[in-house]
Write a protein that holds these residues in place. Structure first.
Motif, short mmCIF file in Angstrom:
data_model
loop_
_atom_site.label_atom_id
_atom_site.label_comp_id
_atom_site.label_asym_id
_atom_site.label_seq_id
_atom_site.Cartn_x
_atom_site.Cartn_y
_atom_site.Cartn_z
N SER A 127 0.82 -0.82 0.23
CA SER A 127 -0.38 -0.14 0.18
C SER A 127 1.33 1.35 0.16
CB SER A 127 -1.00 -0.19 0.68
OG SER A 127 -1.64 -1.13 0.81
N GLY A 128 2.00 0.84 0.39
CA GLY A 128 3.15 2.61 0.03
C GLY A 128 2.70 3.22 1.58
N GLY A 134 7.12 -4.19 6.26
CA GLY A 134 6.86 -4.70 5.30
C GLY A 134 8.30 -4.42 4.49
N PHE A 135 8.51 -5.31 3.45
CA PHE A 135 9.54 -5.32 2.28
C PHE A 135 8.63 -3.94 1.49
CE2 PHE A 135 11.13 -9.42 4.20
CZ PHE A 135 12.45 -9.22 3.96
N LYS A 136 9.77 -3.09 0.94
CA LYS A 136 9.20 -2.48 -0.41
C LYS A 136 9.71 -3.03 -1.43
CE LYS A 136 8.18 2.22 1.37
NZ LYS A 136 9.38 1.92 2.54
N PRO A 137 8.55 -4.19 -2.45
CA PRO A 137 8.50 -4.20 -3.59
C PRO A 137 10.31 -4.44 -4.07
CG PRO A 137 5.98 -3.12 -4.07
CD PRO A 137 6.97 -2.52 -2.50
N ASP A 138 10.43 -3.39 -4.44
CA ASP A 138 12.08 -3.20 -4.59
C ASP A 138 13.10 -3.66 -3.90
OD1 ASP A 138 11.75 -2.08 -7.22
OD2 ASP A 138 12.02 0.07 -6.54
N ALA A 139 13.49 -3.31 -2.46
CA ALA A 139 13.73 -4.15 -1.62
C ALA A 139 13.45 -5.59 -0.86
CB ALA A 139 13.21 -3.12 -0.32
N LEU A 158 4.51 -15.01 0.07
CA LEU A 158 4.26 -13.64 0.84
C LEU A 158 2.76 -13.54 1.22
CD1 LEU A 158 5.26 -11.32 -3.09
CD2 LEU A 158 6.98 -12.79 -1.35
N MET A 159 3.36 -12.46 1.62
CA MET A 159 1.98 -11.91 2.83
C MET A 159 1.93 -10.43 2.55
SD MET A 159 1.63 -10.39 5.84
CE MET A 159 0.30 -11.34 7.67
N ALA A 160 0.47 -9.78 3.30
CA ALA A 160 -0.39 -8.57 3.35
C ALA A 160 -0.88 -8.35 3.72
CB ALA A 160 0.11 -7.70 0.95
N ILE A 161 -1.39 -7.35 4.16
CA ILE A 161 -2.15 -6.77 5.13
C ILE A 161 -2.02 -5.64 4.59
CG2 ILE A 161 -2.76 -5.63 7.25
CD1 ILE A 161 -0.29 -7.41 8.85
N PRO A 162 -3.41 -5.21 3.56
CA PRO A 162 -3.35 -3.54 2.25
C PRO A 162 -4.04 -2.67 3.75
CG PRO A 162 -3.98 -5.13 1.09
CD PRO A 162 -3.92 -6.27 3.00
N ARG A 176 -3.92 -8.27 -6.22
CA ARG A 176 -2.79 -8.53 -7.83
C ARG A 176 -1.50 -8.46 -7.65
NH1 ARG A 176 -6.78 -6.62 -11.69
NH2 ARG A 176 -8.33 -7.66 -11.20
N LEU A 177 -1.87 -7.08 -6.61
CA LEU A 177 0.64 -6.43 -6.68
C LEU A 177 0.87 -7.56 -6.39
CD1 LEU A 177 1.58 -2.71 -6.40
CD2 LEU A 177 2.61 -4.63 -5.36
N LEU A 178 0.32 -8.32 -5.44
CA LEU A 178 0.96 -9.37 -4.55
C LEU A 178 0.97 -10.73 -4.99
CD1 LEU A 178 2.92 -9.41 -1.74
CD2 LEU A 178 0.70 -10.98 -0.70
N ARG A 179 0.24 -11.17 -5.95
CA ARG A 179 0.49 -12.10 -6.85
C ARG A 179 0.86 -11.70 -7.91
NH1 ARG A 179 -2.59 -13.06 -11.19
NH2 ARG A 179 -4.47 -11.75 -10.52
N GLU A 180 0.78 -10.66 -8.40
CA GLU A 180 2.57 -10.46 -9.78
C GLU A 180 3.97 -10.19 -9.20
OE1 GLU A 180 -1.07 -7.96 -12.69
OE2 GLU A 180 0.46 -7.46 -11.61
N LEU A 181 3.89 -9.90 -8.15
CA LEU A 181 5.38 -9.64 -8.09
C LEU A 181 5.72 -11.59 -7.35
CD1 LEU A 181 7.96 -8.00 -6.68
CD2 LEU A 181 6.06 -8.28 -4.05
N ARG A 182 4.94 -11.76 -7.05
CA ARG A 182 5.27 -13.61 -6.05
C ARG A 182 6.05 -14.28 -7.54
NH1 ARG A 182 1.99 -18.16 -5.12
NH2 ARG A 182 0.72 -16.62 -6.83
N ASP A 183 4.67 -14.06 -8.24
CA ASP A 183 4.52 -14.84 -9.33
C ASP A 183 6.52 -14.42 -10.02
OD1 ASP A 183 2.71 -15.71 -9.56
OD2 ASP A 183 1.53 -14.31 -10.80
N GLU A 184 6.48 -12.74 -10.17
CA GLU A 184 8.25 -12.10 -11.22
C GLU A 184 9.47 -12.90 -9.77
OE1 GLU A 184 7.92 -8.15 -10.59
OE2 GLU A 184 10.23 -8.58 -9.75
N ILE A 185 9.25 -13.14 -8.84
CA ILE A 185 10.58 -13.33 -8.17
C ILE A 185 10.60 -15.02 -8.53
CG2 ILE A 185 11.29 -13.80 -5.59
CD1 ILE A 185 10.09 -11.27 -5.20
N SER A 186 9.25 -15.28 -8.30
CA SER A 186 9.81 -16.70 -8.41
C SER A 186 10.20 -17.48 -10.02
CB SER A 186 7.55 -17.80 -8.34
OG SER A 186 7.93 -18.76 -7.87
#
Ligand SMILES: *Cc1c(COP(=O)(O)O)cnc(C)c1O
Length: 232
Positions: A127-128, A134-139, A158-162, A176-186
């Protein structure tokens, strides 16, 4: 309505949301969030068939767990303090909110001393501004190799609390962002990260449509909570 009925209703809604999302309902597990509720409430849900329970305070978990069945699978879903790791680790099968490399390293070191291989989820700040943990996506992109290389902890997803929103539909992009980040990192790391912990009482159906494999539901099962005091 009692806890058993609300549990059944929640499971029904999980199944329907899975169907809407074109998913197999067996991919989705319910974490019944029992924080602040007495052991009797946990027992009631247990007797109705629930096995996974989530707690967010180590002290409370230590007080509650001994009087309940050892068949309960405890998940730690809170903000974990370093000085509580040692007591929590032997009790929990999954730690949801690992929100820094320092914490992951501490868990890894203590797990070594205890002879354990803890399963963890990395918490992402989806959620910025305005949310603390939480980790920022870039971190996360920068630190993921180091995290995956830790000898003891097993990163399972991954886990998130928006941040809270007025209309649950507005939280969909964060899921959706969490899932896409997971897909990317995976894919960049070649590591399966099958677990996505996202969705609470107000939005778990949307989270399931967006790929959640663990939903953390408290109020919809146990009713409202008294306000929490800061942890000592
Ligand atoms: C308390 C809590 C929940 C449950 O929230 P409800 O809105 O009561 O379902 C889920 N996840 C985390 C991390 C929590 O702290």
């Amino acid at each position: 309505m009692d806890i058993a009925n609300r549990l059944t209703e929640t499971l029904d809604r999980i199944n329907l949301a899975a169907q809407r999302g074109g998913r197999d309902p067996s991919e989705i597990q319910l974490v019944a969030v029992s924080k602040t509720h007495p052991p009797e409430a946990v027992q009631e849900a247990f007797e109705a068939g629930q096995r996974i329970f989530g707690e967010s305070r180590v002290q409370e978990l230590l007080a509650k767990a001994p009087s309940l069945s050892s068949a309960i699978r405890w998940h730690f879903i809170g903000h974990l303090q370093a000085n509580k790791i040692r007591k929590m680790l032997p009790l929990c099968e999954l730690i949801h909110g690992v929100d820094s490399s320092d914490l992951a390293r501490d868990i890894d070191r203590i797990a070594g001393e205890l002879g354990l291989f803890p399963r963890i989820l990395l918490e992402v700040n989806v959620s910025g501004e305005g949310t603390k943990f939480g980790f920022k996506p870039d971190a996360l992109r920068e630190q993921i190799d180091e995290l995956l290389a830790l000898p003891r902890v097993q990163v399972e997803g991954l886990m998130a609390i928006p941040a809270p929103v007025a209309d649950p539909e507005d939280v969909r992009p964060a899921f959706r962002l969490l899932r896409e980040l997971r897909d990317e990192i995976s894919s960049t790391t070649g590591t399966p990260l099958p677990v996505l912990s996202m969705g609470m009482s107000g939005d778990y159906e949307i989270a399931i449509e967006e790929g959640a494999t663990l939903v953390r539901v408290g109020t919809a099962i146990f009713g409202h909570r008294p306000r929490l005091k800061p942890e000592a």
